[in-house]
Motif scaffolding. Sequence first.
Motif, PDB file in Angstrom:
ATOM      1  N   THR A 178     -46.856  39.410  52.958  1.00 16.65           N
ATOM      2  CA  THR A 178     -47.462  38.155  52.526  1.00 16.65           C
ATOM      3  C   THR A 178     -46.354  37.145  52.248  1.00 16.65           C
ATOM      4  O   THR A 178     -45.404  37.449  51.525  1.00 16.65           O
ATOM      5  CB  THR A 178     -48.312  38.351  51.263  1.00 16.65           C
ATOM      6  N   LEU A 179     -46.491  35.964  52.832  1.00 21.02           N
ATOM      7  CA  LEU A 179     -45.538  34.880  52.637  1.00 21.02           C
ATOM      8  C   LEU A 179     -46.204  33.808  51.780  1.00 21.02           C
ATOM      9  O   LEU A 179     -47.287  33.331  52.110  1.00 21.02           O
ATOM     10  CB  LEU A 179     -45.130  34.296  53.994  1.00 21.02           C
ATOM     11  N   TYR A 180     -45.570  33.429  50.674  1.00 23.99           N
ATOM     12  CA  TYR A 180     -46.162  32.391  49.831  1.00 23.99           C
ATOM     13  C   TYR A 180     -45.080  31.651  49.054  1.00 23.99           C
ATOM     14  O   TYR A 180     -43.970  32.155  48.848  1.00 23.99           O
ATOM     15  CB  TYR A 180     -47.196  32.983  48.867  1.00 23.99           C
ATOM     16  N   SER A 181     -45.434  30.447  48.643  1.00 25.21           N
ATOM     17  CA  SER A 181     -44.531  29.606  47.860  1.00 25.21           C
ATOM     18  C   SER A 181     -45.299  29.106  46.642  1.00 25.21           C
ATOM     19  O   SER A 181     -46.236  28.316  46.769  1.00 25.21           O
ATOM     20  CB  SER A 181     -44.050  28.421  48.711  1.00 25.21           C
ATOM     21  N   PRO A 182     -44.965  29.587  45.424  1.00 28.64           N
ATOM     22  CA  PRO A 182     -45.689  29.159  44.223  1.00 28.64           C
ATOM     23  C   PRO A 182     -45.644  27.633  44.058  1.00 28.64           C
ATOM     24  O   PRO A 182     -44.642  26.981  44.380  1.00 28.64           O
ATOM     25  CB  PRO A 182     -44.933  29.873  43.090  1.00 28.64           C
ATOM     26  N   MET A 183     -46.717  27.066  43.525  1.00 29.62           N
ATOM     27  CA  MET A 183     -46.891  25.622  43.501  1.00 29.62           C
ATOM     28  C   MET A 183     -45.802  24.876  42.727  1.00 29.62           C
ATOM     29  O   MET A 183     -45.448  23.760  43.064  1.00 29.62           O
ATOM     30  CB  MET A 183     -48.262  25.278  42.914  1.00 29.62           C
ATOM     31  N   VAL A 184     -45.256  25.458  41.677  1.00 27.01           N
ATOM     32  CA  VAL A 184     -44.284  24.727  40.855  1.00 27.01           C
ATOM     33  C   VAL A 184     -42.877  25.275  41.033  1.00 27.01           C
ATOM     34  O   VAL A 184     -41.991  24.987  40.242  1.00 27.01           O
ATOM     35  CB  VAL A 184     -44.682  24.779  39.364  1.00 27.01           C
ATOM     36  N   SER A 185     -42.664  26.070  42.058  1.00 28.67           N
ATOM     37  CA  SER A 185     -41.368  26.717  42.246  1.00 28.67           C
ATOM     38  C   SER A 185     -40.684  26.213  43.507  1.00 28.67           C
ATOM     39  O   SER A 185     -41.343  25.954  44.515  1.00 28.67           O
ATOM     40  CB  SER A 185     -41.544  28.235  42.330  1.00 28.67           C
ATOM     41  N   PRO A 186     -39.363  26.082  43.487  1.00 32.96           N
ATOM     42  CA  PRO A 186     -38.642  25.742  44.718  1.00 32.96           C
ATOM     43  C   PRO A 186     -38.426  26.954  45.626  1.00 32.96           C
ATOM     44  O   PRO A 186     -37.820  26.822  46.682  1.00 32.96           O
ATOM     45  CB  PRO A 186     -37.309  25.202  44.193  1.00 32.96           C
ATOM     46  N   LYS A 187     -38.910  28.125  45.226  1.00 29.86           N
ATOM     47  CA  LYS A 187     -38.673  29.347  45.980  1.00 29.86           C
ATOM     48  C   LYS A 187     -39.862  29.721  46.866  1.00 29.86           C
ATOM     49  O   LYS A 187     -41.011  29.364  46.573  1.00 29.86           O
ATOM     50  CB  LYS A 187     -38.371  30.509  45.031  1.00 29.86           C
ATOM     51  N   THR A 188     -39.574  30.452  47.922  1.00 34.14           N
ATOM     52  CA  THR A 188     -40.578  31.031  48.808  1.00 34.14           C
ATOM     53  C   THR A 188     -40.311  32.530  48.874  1.00 34.14           C
ATOM     54  O   THR A 188     -39.152  32.946  48.975  1.00 34.14           O
ATOM     55  CB  THR A 188     -40.506  30.425  50.209  1.00 34.14           C
ATOM     56  N   PHE A 189     -41.384  33.322  48.831  1.00 35.43           N
ATOM     57  CA  PHE A 189     -41.227  34.777  48.771  1.00 35.43           C
ATOM     58  C   PHE A 189     -41.966  35.451  49.930  1.00 35.43           C
ATOM     59  O   PHE A 189     -43.065  35.037  50.313  1.00 35.43           O
ATOM     60  CB  PHE A 189     -41.787  35.328  47.459  1.00 35.43           C
ATOM     61  N   LEU A 190     -41.352  36.503  50.445  1.00 35.72           N
ATOM     62  CA  LEU A 190     -42.004  37.419  51.385  1.00 35.72           C
ATOM     63  C   LEU A 190     -42.130  38.746  50.653  1.00 35.72           C
ATOM     64  O   LEU A 190     -41.123  39.353  50.274  1.00 35.72           O
ATOM     65  CB  LEU A 190     -41.175  37.582  52.655  1.00 35.72           C
ATOM     66  N   ILE A 191     -43.387  39.196  50.416  1.00 41.19           N
ATOM     67  CA  ILE A 191     -43.605  40.409  49.620  1.00 41.19           C
ATOM     68  C   ILE A 191     -44.356  41.444  50.447  1.00 41.19           C
ATOM     69  O   ILE A 191     -45.067  41.117  51.391  1.00 41.19           O
ATOM     70  CB  ILE A 191     -44.388  40.111  48.318  1.00 41.19           C
ATOM     71  N   ASN A 192     -44.190  42.719  50.052  1.00 39.18           N
ATOM     72  CA  ASN A 192     -44.920  43.798  50.711  1.00 39.18           C
ATOM     73  C   ASN A 192     -46.199  44.098  49.947  1.00 39.18           C
ATOM     74  O   ASN A 192     -46.523  43.436  48.943  1.00 39.18           O
ATOM     75  CB  ASN A 192     -44.042  45.047  50.860  1.00 39.18           C
ATOM     76  N   ASN A 193     -46.933  45.121  50.375  1.00 34.32           N
ATOM     77  CA  ASN A 193     -48.234  45.425  49.763  1.00 34.32           C
ATOM     78  C   ASN A 193     -48.112  46.004  48.361  1.00 34.32           C
ATOM     79  O   ASN A 193     -49.118  46.131  47.655  1.00 34.32           O
ATOM     80  CB  ASN A 193     -49.021  46.392  50.648  1.00 34.32           C
ATOM     81  N   SER A 194     -46.908  46.387  47.953  1.00 35.08           N
ATOM     82  CA  SER A 194     -46.693  46.883  46.589  1.00 35.08           C
ATOM     83  C   SER A 194     -46.230  45.773  45.658  1.00 35.08           C
ATOM     84  O   SER A 194     -45.940  46.025  44.494  1.00 35.08           O
ATOM     85  CB  SER A 194     -45.656  48.016  46.598  1.00 35.08           C
ATOM     86  N   GLY A 195     -46.140  44.541  46.169  1.00 29.12           N
ATOM     87  CA  GLY A 195     -45.693  43.423  45.343  1.00 29.12           C
ATOM     88  C   GLY A 195     -44.184  43.268  45.297  1.00 29.12           C
ATOM     89  O   GLY A 195     -43.671  42.381  44.597  1.00 29.12           O
ATOM     90  N   GLY A 196     -43.453  44.121  46.021  1.00 26.63           N
ATOM     91  CA  GLY A 196     -41.997  44.033  46.029  1.00 26.63           C
ATOM     92  C   GLY A 196     -41.508  42.885  46.902  1.00 26.63           C
ATOM     93  O   GLY A 196     -42.089  42.583  47.946  1.00 26.63           O
ATOM     94  N   ILE A 197     -40.444  42.224  46.473  1.00 25.77           N
ATOM     95  CA  ILE A 197     -39.885  41.100  47.218  1.00 25.77           C
ATOM     96  C   ILE A 197     -39.005  41.634  48.336  1.00 25.77           C
ATOM     97  O   ILE A 197     -38.002  42.310  48.100  1.00 25.77           O
ATOM     98  CB  ILE A 197     -39.071  40.176  46.291  1.00 25.77           C
ATOM     99  N   VAL A 198     -39.390  41.334  49.573  1.00 22.00           N
ATOM    100  CA  VAL A 198     -38.610  41.746  50.740  1.00 22.00           C
ATOM    101  C   VAL A 198     -37.511  40.731  51.036  1.00 22.00           C
ATOM    102  O   VAL A 198     -36.384  41.083  51.377  1.00 22.00           O
ATOM    103  CB  VAL A 198     -39.533  41.913  51.965  1.00 22.00           C
ATOM    104  N   HIS A 199     -37.839  39.442  50.876  1.00 21.01           N
ATOM    105  CA  HIS A 199     -36.855  38.375  51.100  1.00 21.01           C
ATOM    106  C   HIS A 199     -37.329  37.137  50.349  1.00 21.01           C
ATOM    107  O   HIS A 199     -38.529  36.967  50.081  1.00 21.01           O
ATOM    108  CB  HIS A 199     -36.705  38.076  52.595  1.00 21.01           C
TER     109      HIS A 199
END
Length: 293
Positions: free
Chosen positions: A232-253
């Motif tokens: 899952t690729l997402y960017s929180p609304m108030v954050s300058p960061k973008t995250f790619l996470i796996n199905n366990s919620g772990g940050i892949v990149h």
Amino acid sequence: RTNPAVRHLEPKENHAPETPQQPQGPSEGNAGEDCTFLTYTIDPDGDSVYYFFDWGDSTEDNWVGPFDSGAPVNRTHLWHERGIYTVKVKAKDMFDAESNWSESVSVTLAGPYLTLGRISGGLGLTIEIKNIGENDAKNVTVDIQTTKGFFIISNPKQLQIELIPAGGSIERKIRLWGVGFGVLTDLPKVILTAQAPDTKTRGKQVEVRLFGPLVKKLGESWCADESYNGYTLYSPMVSPKTFLINNSGGIVHSWESVYKPALSVYLLENGDLLRTAFPGFSPQFWGGGIGGR
């Protein structure tokens, strides 16, 4: 010189059995109960035949037989979870010549479906266990696992619940103790998994901050087989960061920008990140679509 008493026989050509009849059986049932299906096929050569059923689940079936050509064959199967399954069958003769698969038939099974509802912090965690299925869930157990943090202890480590009726729910309290702020280690996680016989389940992973017996819930994610087998690729609304996470919620990149996001983010085929940005409020334009850079 040829001996007239010796006859030369041409080898007989073998033919595969015909495609078996579509399995005949119930279209509805209950998880944990036997369902019986009937089929048959004809072998053009009159050979005995074997059958192989695909039950639409992860079970490994075996060839059954031999049976006389044209004789009706019954086969029974038991599914352990509610859902919609497709059943099909193929046949082979004694020389391993196989038929095509038959037309499939669908069977819809009712059953319990355990999931986690509201989860709140405080002095420990208060959790809601729900049965959103069609049948009662009996002999329910809820396993509690903790990860990360310092010396995290849960009490109890397993809950025992005799019955959760269909459409019902029940609340239980879990005591936690330890230290976890997400500073020197990752934030503690509490993994909750409910189980019962012949029951579909969906667990939750809860991220918390912990100081002694005080628990603050920060977030939660599902642990379920319905999850897409990917990321899952997402960017929180108030954050300058973008995250790619796996199905366990772990940050892949993760990626970092100097701008807040503006509703859209894409991972391109070449690995580049395309992310719309919000440069700031404009005195010339206010309203929807104000972001974009």
